[in-house]
Design a protein around this motif. Structure first.
Motif, PDB file in Angstrom:
ATOM      1  N   MET A   1      -7.305  27.722   6.333  1.00 61.67           N
ATOM      2  CA  MET A   1      -6.357  26.922   5.587  1.00 61.67           C
ATOM      3  C   MET A   1      -6.334  27.308   4.116  1.00 61.67           C
ATOM      4  O   MET A   1      -6.097  26.516   3.246  1.00 61.67           O
ATOM      5  CB  MET A   1      -6.670  25.456   5.753  1.00 61.67           C
ATOM      6  N   ILE A   2      -6.634  28.568   3.838  1.00 62.35           N
ATOM      7  CA  ILE A   2      -6.563  29.076   2.484  1.00 62.35           C
ATOM      8  C   ILE A   2      -5.107  29.393   2.166  1.00 62.35           C
ATOM      9  O   ILE A   2      -4.435  30.019   2.967  1.00 62.35           O
ATOM     10  CB  ILE A   2      -7.415  30.356   2.361  1.00 62.35           C
ATOM     11  N   PRO A   3      -4.591  28.974   1.015  1.00 64.92           N
ATOM     12  CA  PRO A   3      -3.220  29.310   0.673  1.00 64.92           C
ATOM     13  C   PRO A   3      -3.090  30.811   0.454  1.00 64.92           C
ATOM     14  O   PRO A   3      -3.466  31.342  -0.577  1.00 64.92           O
ATOM     15  CB  PRO A   3      -2.960  28.513  -0.611  1.00 64.92           C
ATOM     16  N   LEU A   4      -2.537  31.526   1.428  1.00 64.48           N
ATOM     17  CA  LEU A   4      -2.597  32.977   1.466  1.00 64.48           C
ATOM     18  C   LEU A   4      -2.018  33.645   0.237  1.00 64.48           C
ATOM     19  O   LEU A   4      -2.536  34.649  -0.216  1.00 64.48           O
ATOM     20  CB  LEU A   4      -1.860  33.481   2.715  1.00 64.48           C
ATOM     21  N   ARG A   5      -0.942  33.108  -0.277  1.00 59.29           N
ATOM     22  CA  ARG A   5      -0.282  33.837  -1.344  1.00 59.29           C
ATOM     23  C   ARG A   5      -1.099  33.864  -2.627  1.00 59.29           C
ATOM     24  O   ARG A   5      -0.796  34.605  -3.545  1.00 59.29           O
ATOM     25  CB  ARG A   5       1.097  33.241  -1.622  1.00 59.29           C
ATOM     26  N   GLY A 268      -6.071  18.819   7.153  1.00 63.00           N
ATOM     27  CA  GLY A 268      -5.201  18.983   8.313  1.00 63.00           C
ATOM     28  C   GLY A 268      -3.848  18.323   8.104  1.00 63.00           C
ATOM     29  O   GLY A 268      -2.808  18.861   8.500  1.00 63.00           O
ATOM     30  N   HIS A 269      -3.863  17.168   7.464  1.00 71.36           N
ATOM     31  CA  HIS A 269      -2.624  16.454   7.150  1.00 71.36           C
ATOM     32  C   HIS A 269      -1.774  17.262   6.174  1.00 71.36           C
ATOM     33  O   HIS A 269      -0.551  17.379   6.333  1.00 71.36           O
ATOM     34  CB  HIS A 269      -2.980  15.086   6.562  1.00 71.36           C
ATOM     35  N   ASP A 270      -2.421  17.850   5.170  1.00 68.84           N
ATOM     36  CA  ASP A 270      -1.695  18.664   4.194  1.00 68.84           C
ATOM     37  C   ASP A 270      -1.067  19.888   4.857  1.00 68.84           C
ATOM     38  O   ASP A 270       0.091  20.232   4.602  1.00 68.84           O
ATOM     39  CB  ASP A 270      -2.647  19.119   3.084  1.00 68.84           C
ATOM     40  N   PHE A 290      -7.942  26.405  12.666  1.00 67.88           N
ATOM     41  CA  PHE A 290      -9.025  25.662  12.022  1.00 67.88           C
ATOM     42  C   PHE A 290      -9.040  24.191  12.425  1.00 67.88           C
ATOM     43  O   PHE A 290     -10.106  23.611  12.635  1.00 67.88           O
ATOM     44  CB  PHE A 290      -8.916  25.795  10.501  1.00 67.88           C
ATOM     45  N   GLY A 291      -7.850  23.573  12.498  1.00 66.26           N
ATOM     46  CA  GLY A 291      -7.805  22.170  12.871  1.00 66.26           C
ATOM     47  C   GLY A 291      -8.330  21.929  14.273  1.00 66.26           C
ATOM     48  O   GLY A 291      -9.125  21.018  14.511  1.00 66.26           O
ATOM     49  N   CYS A 292      -7.892  22.762  15.218  1.00 63.59           N
ATOM     50  CA  CYS A 292      -8.361  22.606  16.600  1.00 63.59           C
ATOM     51  C   CYS A 292      -9.834  22.973  16.719  1.00 63.59           C
ATOM     52  O   CYS A 292     -10.582  22.353  17.477  1.00 63.59           O
ATOM     53  CB  CYS A 292      -7.526  23.478  17.534  1.00 63.59           C
TER      54      CYS A 292
END
Length: 563
Positions: A1-5, A268-270, A290-292
């Motif tokens: 969940m890392i912001p790739l950009r 996860g909500h974000d 990641f969430g699962c």
């Protein structure tokens, strides 16, 4: 969940997978060593070394990864401010987390200069699955053939069929959707001029101000710190659960794991709202993996229910978040008469089983919250095996959910006894149950309604969200405990606004509500819990007074010529 950009050279995807592989490898090796040690009185030196160095090695890898992520982002992050917009034909929209100035009304996809003219009444009739039209910025769109392709699910479009979706659409779609997708479905425009209500203009201006200030951008440092915090909780839980031998330490590990699940749910909500990378496919893929893997809950299932909840918040027939019969009835209005759930596709009424549970729901509420997570596991697997719904990353989610079950059972079975293993599972889920209380207190005591909303000035998008949602008032230093759920009003009004900017939006929203005399509901956490519990008691008392509805037996009634 890392912001790739934001990650250097776009390597974060591979880095994230490496970290996950390290986590699972260390976890299984520690679990194996712990399992062997509890069943044998002889500890080999290699087992001891493996046992005591696996988790510290994992911690070191997390720290190294964190330093790598911040290596090219050493300066404090500053959002990009835009120059004020003086052109009324242009508007600010966000696209992949960046603010852009785009035309207010998308360009037509055809060269025909004239568009078919329709009245609001004509469009209102096009609200069936066979013919479904919507209105956005005065233009009429026939989305009948797009319903099954809609990423938010078909029920969302069914709920908005025949209505003006301008504000709903604006708060859930990025600029590229306006420019590249909408024009293909345009069939005309509204004949009469529709003037926006005064309070609607002010709420729209809030969104423009947030966009101009760059507040729809994600601060990468916020999430880097969040990942470190989550890793610390997870590692601490593993340390207490696997590297310690006492029952007390194992129970501390269970508490920490429950707290980890509660905190992880915020991220996860974000991700579910595409407010981290602001790329639908990137955030959805991260959620599916990641969430699962760490939460055991399907992102596909969550988004299907949650998207609908946002659009039809507290609708008795449509909102799955208040449809909990036969176990719970959140308000007396829900048990007034039977209703058909458009989400669950079944009739909900006070039969004998439902009546028993609802009469005693004030007693069952807190215990149910402690085990509610198990229901989410079940719903996730139902979604995986169901072929009735479009689902992204189905195979990935199935593999990650399976891995979640394996590692949770591996940790639980490393306890000193079967009873301790059961206690570890129940305690960790009970602590995580605080999350379910946090979710329900923002809506269950608020206005519920039958039928459809968004009809006039009293129940248009902004007023309906404010009437059905409540904030939790807390100190700023406690924001991390509430994982963004304390700002449910602002989140419902601007669902793609990053969590760390919701407190700024709160001040702006309160000012507009005060200006127009619109109620702004906000209570303390315990005050909201008390109101929720009191309303459950009232509903239970009414259920006891009403009794239950006899379920019709069509065969018996037919044989006796009844009905």
């Amino acid at each position: 969940m890392i912001p790739l950009r934001f990650c250097p050279q776009q390597k974060s995807g591979m880095l994230a997978l490496t970290i996950i592989w390290t986590v699972l490898s260390c976890l299984f090796s520690v679990a194996l060593a712990r399992s062997s040690s509890t069943r044998s009185s002889e500890h080999t030196e290699s087992q001891r070394q493996l046992l005591y160095w696996s988790v510290p090695a994992l911690a070191a890898s997390i720290v190294a990864a964190h330093r790598f992520l911040l290596s090219n982002n050493k300066n404090e992050y500053e959002p990009k401010h835009q120059a004020p917009n003086a052109d009324k034909t242009m508007t600010f929209k966000h696209d992949r987390g960046e603010t852009k100035l785009v035309p207010l009304v998308p360009k037509k996809s055809t060269k025909n200069e004239t568009l078919e003219q329709y009245t609001m009444a004509q469009v209102a009739k096009k609200c069936t699955p066979e013919e479904l039209w919507i209105i956005v910025q005065g233009r009429v769109y026939d989305v009948t053939n797009y319903v099954e392709k809609h990423p938010g699910g078909r029920l969302v479009l069914h709920a908005m069929g025949g209505k003006d979706c301008t504000d709903v659409f604006a708060n859930y779609h990025q600029a590229r959707v306006y420019q590249t997708m909408l024009p293909a479905y345009c069939i005309g425009e509204i004949k009469e001029e529709v003037e926006a209500y005064l309070h609607v203009k002010d709420f729209r201006q809030i969104e423009q101000d947030l966009l101009q200030q760059g507040l729809f951008e994600t601060n990468p440092h916020y999430y880097h710190r969040m990942y470190m915090w989550l890793a610390s909780l997870f590692l601490a839980s593993l340390y207490c659960s696997l590297l310690c031998s006492s029952t007390a330490a194992h129970m501390v590990g269970a508490v920490l794991m429950g707290f980890f699940w509660q905190q992880f749910a915020g991220v996860g909500h974000d991700v579910g709202h595409s407010s981290v990378s602001h790329n639908f496919y990137t955030d959805h893929w991260n959620g599916s993996l990641f969430g699962c893997l760490f939460m055991g809950i399907s992102t596909g299932w969550w988004k299907r229910t949650h998207n609908l909840h946002h659009v039809v918040c507290n609708s008795i027939e449509n909102d799955p978040d208040i449809q909990h019969m036969p176990v719970l009835a959140v308000q007396p209005k829900i048990i007034e008469k039977p209703f058909w759930s458009n989400y669950h596709q079944r009739l909900m009424q006070m039969d004998a089983v439902t009546s028993f549970f609802v009469r005693n729901q004030h007693i069952l509420f807190f215990p149910l919250m402690g085990v509610a997570r198990f229901n989410l596991y079940i719903q996730s697997w139902i979604m995986i095996f169901s072929k009735d719904f479009k689902m992204y990353n189905r195979g990935l989610e199935a593999a990650a959910l399976t891995t979640f079950l394996v590692w949770v059972l591996a940790v639980a079975l490393c306890m000193n006894s079967w009873a301790e293993s059961v206690a570890w599972v129940l305690l960790s889920h009970a602590v995580a149950g605080v999350l379910h209380i946090q979710i329900v207190i923002s809506h269950w005591t608020m206005e519920c309604y039958r039928g459809s909303a968004y009809n006039n000035a009293d129940d248009e998008w902004y007023k309906m969200q404010l009437a059905t949602t409540m904030n939790i008032d807390c100190y700023e230093w406690m924001d991390f405990l509430h994982i963004g759920l304390q700002f449910q009003i602002e989140h419902h009004l601007f669902p793609m606004l990053p969590r760390h900017n919701l407190r700024i939006a709160r001040k702006m929203v309160k000012e507009v509500c005060q200006k127009h005399g619109i109620p702004y509901h906000e209570k303390s956490f315990f005050g909201a819990v008390r109101c929720t519990y009191d309303l459950l008691c009232v509903t239970a008392a009414e259920a006891r007074a009403r009794g239950h509805t006899k379920v019709p037996n069509l065969i018996a009634d037919g044989m006796n010529a009844q009905g």
